[in-house]
Design a protein around this motif. Structure first.
Motif, PDB file in Angstrom:
ATOM      1  N   GLY A 403       0.782  -1.223   0.000  1.00 16.66           N
ATOM      2  CA  GLY A 403       0.000   0.000   0.000  1.00 16.66           C
ATOM      3  C   GLY A 403       0.817   1.278   0.000  1.00 16.66           C
ATOM      4  O   GLY A 403       0.246   2.364   0.150  1.00 16.66           O
ATOM      5  N   GLU A 738      -7.262   5.954  -4.425  1.00 20.25           N
ATOM      6  CA  GLU A 738      -6.748   4.645  -4.017  1.00 20.25           C
ATOM      7  C   GLU A 738      -6.764   4.510  -2.497  1.00 20.25           C
ATOM      8  O   GLU A 738      -7.079   3.444  -1.955  1.00 20.25           O
ATOM      9  CB  GLU A 738      -5.311   4.467  -4.543  1.00 20.25           C
ATOM     10  CG  GLU A 738      -5.202   4.133  -6.014  1.00 20.25           C
ATOM     11  CD  GLU A 738      -5.421   2.659  -6.302  1.00 20.25           C
ATOM     12  OE1 GLU A 738      -5.955   1.944  -5.425  1.00 20.25           O
ATOM     13  OE2 GLU A 738      -5.072   2.216  -7.419  1.00 20.25           O
ATOM     14  N   LYS A 739      -6.421   5.579  -1.823  1.00 19.44           N
ATOM     15  CA  LYS A 739      -6.445   5.565  -0.353  1.00 19.44           C
ATOM     16  C   LYS A 739      -7.857   5.314   0.154  1.00 19.44           C
ATOM     17  O   LYS A 739      -8.077   4.537   1.097  1.00 19.44           O
ATOM     18  CB  LYS A 739      -5.919   6.907   0.165  1.00 19.44           C
ATOM     19  CG  LYS A 739      -5.788   6.984   1.673  1.00 19.44           C
ATOM     20  CD  LYS A 739      -5.179   8.326   2.082  1.00 19.44           C
ATOM     21  CE  LYS A 739      -5.046   8.432   3.599  1.00 19.44           C
ATOM     22  NZ  LYS A 739      -4.467   9.736   4.013  1.00 19.44           N
ATOM     23  N   ARG A 742      -8.684   1.630  -0.362  1.00 15.89           N
ATOM     24  CA  ARG A 742      -8.047   0.753   0.624  1.00 15.89           C
ATOM     25  C   ARG A 742      -8.779   0.811   1.965  1.00 15.89           C
ATOM     26  O   ARG A 742      -8.901  -0.189   2.685  1.00 15.89           O
ATOM     27  CB  ARG A 742      -6.571   1.147   0.804  1.00 15.89           C
ATOM     28  CG  ARG A 742      -5.679   0.741  -0.356  1.00 15.89           C
ATOM     29  CD  ARG A 742      -4.208   0.813   0.015  1.00 15.89           C
ATOM     30  NE  ARG A 742      -3.803   2.166   0.368  1.00 15.89           N
ATOM     31  CZ  ARG A 742      -3.382   3.071  -0.515  1.00 15.89           C
ATOM     32  NH1 ARG A 742      -3.354   2.760  -1.805  1.00 15.89           N
ATOM     33  NH2 ARG A 742      -3.018   4.262  -0.105  1.00 15.89           N
ATOM     34  N   GLU A 745     -11.717  -1.375   1.774  1.00 12.11           N
ATOM     35  CA  GLU A 745     -11.326  -2.781   1.860  1.00 12.11           C
ATOM     36  C   GLU A 745     -11.029  -3.176   3.301  1.00 12.11           C
ATOM     37  O   GLU A 745     -11.417  -4.267   3.753  1.00 12.11           O
ATOM     38  CB  GLU A 745     -10.101  -3.024   0.969  1.00 12.11           C
ATOM     39  CG  GLU A 745     -10.402  -2.904  -0.529  1.00 12.11           C
ATOM     40  CD  GLU A 745      -9.136  -2.931  -1.367  1.00 12.11           C
ATOM     41  OE1 GLU A 745      -8.030  -2.807  -0.787  1.00 12.11           O
ATOM     42  OE2 GLU A 745      -9.241  -3.052  -2.603  1.00 12.11           O
ATOM     43  N   ARG A 746     -10.343  -2.304   4.045  1.00 12.79           N
ATOM     44  CA  ARG A 746     -10.030  -2.599   5.448  1.00 12.79           C
ATOM     45  C   ARG A 746     -11.300  -2.701   6.296  1.00 12.79           C
ATOM     46  O   ARG A 746     -11.354  -3.454   7.272  1.00 12.79           O
ATOM     47  CB  ARG A 746      -9.101  -1.522   6.016  1.00 12.79           C
ATOM     48  CG  ARG A 746      -7.666  -1.605   5.519  1.00 12.79           C
ATOM     49  CD  ARG A 746      -6.739  -0.798   6.416  1.00 12.79           C
ATOM     50  NE  ARG A 746      -7.132   0.607   6.479  1.00 12.79           N
ATOM     51  CZ  ARG A 746      -6.701   1.550   5.657  1.00 12.79           C
ATOM     52  NH1 ARG A 746      -5.857   1.226   4.691  1.00 12.79           N
ATOM     53  NH2 ARG A 746      -7.107   2.802   5.795  1.00 12.79           N
ATOM     54  N   PRO A 755      -8.335  -7.164  -6.934  1.00  8.03           N
ATOM     55  CA  PRO A 755      -8.340  -5.697  -6.871  1.00  8.03           C
ATOM     56  C   PRO A 755      -9.249  -5.051  -7.904  1.00  8.03           C
ATOM     57  O   PRO A 755     -10.005  -4.134  -7.572  1.00  8.03           O
ATOM     58  CB  PRO A 755      -6.879  -5.333  -7.116  1.00  8.03           C
ATOM     59  CG  PRO A 755      -6.107  -6.518  -6.664  1.00  8.03           C
ATOM     60  CD  PRO A 755      -6.952  -7.700  -7.009  1.00  8.03           C
TER      61      PRO A 755
END
Length: 809
Positions: A403, A738-739, A742, A745-746, A755
């Motif tokens: 990441g 993108e951040k 992520r 996703e977390r 992805p």
């Protein structure tokens, strides 16, 4: 003790400022008297009498002169020519122990004329667009014919030839930048262009050729009608040029002129036999510059039987000349090969410069080599640094793991900082030397520094770049932009004087005699048995040593921080540390020569370390000069600091190595106290500074642009280098999106297994916008293009042009 202390203090202050000898003695005398001791006062009084009064000097100077003549090592003719070659320039200031930095700052900044800039922006850019390293090295094993024709038609082979002969007559700076830009695209093309403009027939003709030779050959060389090569190296005589077995015997004979077809009978000439290897352009050359030893056993030219190394121009289609076989240089496909001939008769008029220059070949070669070594190989090294800096900086920001961009990992940013700093050092060092060349200097010692230190930095830079890229540059193929230069490293390391030889024998070995303020004059006085001249120079030399003792100790004690810098601001600390190291170096030089005498010539490890000290002082001064030339931009501050600090630290490491290995141990202990009284005061660049350098480079903005301004940068995204800039821009633009993804996703808001499927799921669930989706999708596509490596069929012949379409996940 008070008297001794005051004597040393006042005498030392006078010596620090290099006051005259009698003033130093008087200051010490006064110090001792102030301290209340008449006995201590006698010491400087006696020293002053011994050193300053002519009558007293006449009592011991003949003995000193006799001893000096005994310990002065003899020099061979080739060594003498090497010592006399070129000029002393900024290297002389570094050997002085007290460099005049105002001279450095007053040197003109190298600049391109409008014509030179137009050539780089026009024909050079066009040529680079024609070149494909993979095709040249692995398929054609030569430049494409259109590139050969373009090079000839646009005068690339005649950059150094004067306009009166049809050449471009470019400055040395422009010549180097043309080679640099081509080398950032294709090493084979760069070598093809640089060799005719470096040490070869064109250079030798312009300096030493007869008018007939110039008028005939130079226009043909400028237009590419003739392709030159120069044959010096023999299988059994590489670095030892004086030992070449190739020979020619003066005799009478007959020959047919290969240009006119006219037969000439019973003319005076030379019958030459040779076997040469590793000769660039030999397989396709039309005119051969040939070095051989010339003999005149029958006295046809005079009383001298062994005339010496001679250079001649021989058309390759002349009867008996053999070419047409090729060597295959590592990582390249430029034309290189052997040439040989047995009992080939050539007329005396083919000797470069005519018969008057017979036997002067080695002198001619070393004089021209001092120029060529500042240009060709250093320019190739700079090019490798630029490509490594540009591609690795962008790649380190594009490529991510866990990441994060890989450049954010400290191990990567440490290596990236080295790449950037080494590249900055390499170009700065060459640009300073080119400044000297373009004002008429021929800095032979500096050219040796450049040859060794630029090519070694190229090696380190490419190693670091390969390490950061990892598997991306392990696999060969059209997409691998680093491996051609990486594979070609041995070429630069070995040619024009192998690096081991250059470091161990040439930099300090030549510099200690040529660039030292007094040694060469003392040696000449001894050779000429000129006692009067020796007496004068020796006295100056003694004064030089005494003042360097004082300067070295005081500057070492303070690490130069109380000395003067020519400018205030961020560069001042580095000038001050250079003051310290220059004084240390001057003292070490004299003490090593004093303690070892002629045997220092054979102490190659010590000589190499002494050379490293002065070379790194040169590099640091070039770095500071470049920063000032660029207008001291804020974005470059960290890069300048890292490059300067690393050079100073490397000089200190070399100095420590000299002191640890000097055979006279008591002298070494004394010198350590005088040069490094506080230990290793100069520190390596800090981790924090390295991170600043890496972060600035990964921005891909003005600092990186300045560093790579002479690099060819393709504009097509289909090009493996051309795609880096748009991919870098796209990845940065998509960073926030993108951040956000992520974080989703977390938080387990996305359950798709891959992805790309999670990206689509986020869009379908309206967790991201269409704009965010497009940004991420574009960035990932370009990132994939940056990361992918080639694959081939089972015969490793056909690579897959459609590998980017094979996207499963």
């Amino acid at each position: 003790m008070l008297s001794l202390g005051l004597m040393l203090l006042l005498g030392g202050i006078a010596a620090y400022f290099r006051a005259k000898g009698w003033i130093i003695a008087l200051a010490a005398f006064i110090g001792a008297l102030i301290g209340g001791s008449v006995w201590w006062a006698l010491l400087p009084l006696v020293a002053g009498v011994v050193c300053c009064l002519p009558f007293v000097q006449s009592l011991y100077m003949p003995t000193v002169f006799g001893l000096f003549k005994k310990v002065t090592p003899p020099m061979s003719e080739t060594e003498q020519d090497a010592i006399n070659a070129g000029t002393v320039w900024w290297d002389g200031e570094l050997f002085s122990g007290k460099p005049d930095y105002q001279k450095l700052l007053n040197y003109p900044h190298p600049q391109l004329t409008a014509e030179e800039q137009a050539f780089i922006d026009g024909p050079v850019e066009e040529l680079c667009n024609m070149l494909n390293d993979w095709q040249i090295n692995h398929e054609l094993k030569d430049l494409p014919q259109e590139a050969w024709d373009f090079i000839k038609q646009h005068g690339f082979l005649g950059m150094i030839i004067k306009k009166q002969y049809g050449g471009l007559e470019f400055s040395n700076y422009a010549h180097a930048k043309v080679v640099t830009k081509i080398a950032t695209r294709c090493g084979s093309a760069a070598v093809t262009v640089m060799v005719p403009n470096s040490l070869g027939p064109g250079e030798l003709l312009q300096h030493y050729g007869t008018e007939d030779q110039k008028n005939f050959y130079l226009p043909r060389l400028a237009k590419g009608e003739d392709i030159p090569c120069f044959a010096l190296t023999s299988p059994s005589a590489g670095s030892d040029a004086g030992g070449i077995p190739d020979f020619g015997v003066v005799t009478r004979g007959s020959y047919t002129d290969p240009h006119t077809g006219v037969r000439h009978e019973d003319v005076l000439g030379v019958r030459v036999s040779w076997e040469k290897r590793w000769i660039t352009l030999a397989p396709v050359a039309t005119v051969l510059g040939l070095a051989f030893k010339m003999f005149d056993p029958d006295g046809l030219l005079g009383d001298k039987k062994e005339i010496g190394i001679t250079c001649a121009l021989v058309p390759t289609h002349h009867e008996g000349v053999q070419i047409g076989r090729r060597h295959w240089p590592s990582g390249s496909a430029f034309m290189n090969g052997p040439t040989w001939g047995a009992d080939v008769f050539i007329p005396l008029e083919w000797i470069i410069g005519g018969v008057d220059f017979a036997g002067r070949g080695w002198q001619m070669l070393v004089e021209c080599l001092s120029v060529g070594r500042c240009i060709s190989l250093p320019a190739n090294s700079v090019a490798a640094g630029m490509v490594s800096s540009y591609t690795t900086s962008l790649y380190a920001r594009i490529r991510d793991q866990f990441g994060l961009p890989i450049g954010k990992f400290e191990g990567v940013d440490e290596a990236l900082a080295r790449i950037i700093a080494n590249t900055y050092q390499m170009e700065a060092s060459q640009d300073l030397a080119l400044t000297g060349l373009d004002v008429g200097e021929k800095p032979s010692v500096i050219s040796a520094m450049l040859k060794y230190h630029n090519t070694e930095r190229m090696r380190k830079t490419l190693n670091d770049a390969m390490d950061i890229h990892g598997g991306r540059t392990v696999v060969q193929g059209p997409r691998n932009y680093l491996v051609p230069a990486y594979q070609a490293i041995p070429i630069a390391i070995t040619v024009e004087g192998a690096n081991i030889l250059t470091r161990s024998l040439m930099i300090f070995g030549q510099g200690a005699i040529r660039s030292h303020p007094y040694v060469l004059r003392e040696m000449m006085a001894a050779t000429n048995n000129d006692a009067a001249s020796f007496k004068q120079v020796f006295g100056q030399h003694v004064h030089f040593v005494i003042t360097n003792v004082a300067r070295s100790f005081w500057l070492g004690l303070t690490n130069g921080c109380l000395s003067r810098a020519p400018q205030r601001g961020v560069t001042a600390p580095y000038y001050k540390q250079m003051n310290r190291l220059a004084a240390n170096f001057a003292l070490l030089t004299d003490m090593c020569m004093f303690s070892l005498g002629g045997s220092l010539k054979f102490r190659e490890k010590l000589s190499a370390r002494l050379g490293d000290i002065v070379a790194n002082l040169y590099i640091c001064s070039a770095v500071l000069k470049r920063f000032e030339r660029d207008g001291s931009p804020k974005a470059d501050v960290a890069i300048m600091q890292y490059a300067a600090q690393q050079a100073l630290y490397d000089a200190q490491v070399a100095m420590d190595g000299v002191l640890k290995n000097l055979p006279n141990r008591p002298l070494a202990w004394l010198l350590r106290g005088l040069t490094m009284p506080t230990g290793h005061a100069i520190k390596a660049p800090s981790d924090k500074l390295g991170t600043q350098v890496a972060n600035e480079a990964m921005k891909g903005e003005e600092a990186l642009e300045r560093l790579t301004r002479f690099m060819f940068k393709p504009s097509e995204e289909s090009d493996p280098v051309g795609v880096l800039a748009p991919a870098h821009k796209a990845v940065i633009a998509a960073a926030d999106a993108e951040k956000k993804l992520r974080k989703l996703e977390r938080n387990d808001q996305l359950s798709a297994p891959s992805p790309n499927l999670r990206l689509e799921q986020a869009l379908q669930l309206s967790l991201i916008t269409q704009d965010e989706f497009d940004l991420i999708n574009k960035a990932r596509g370009l990132k994939r293009q940056v990361i992918m490596v080639d694959d081939f069929d089972m015969q490793l012949e056909q690579h897959d042009d459609k590998l980017l379409e094979r996207h499963i996940f």
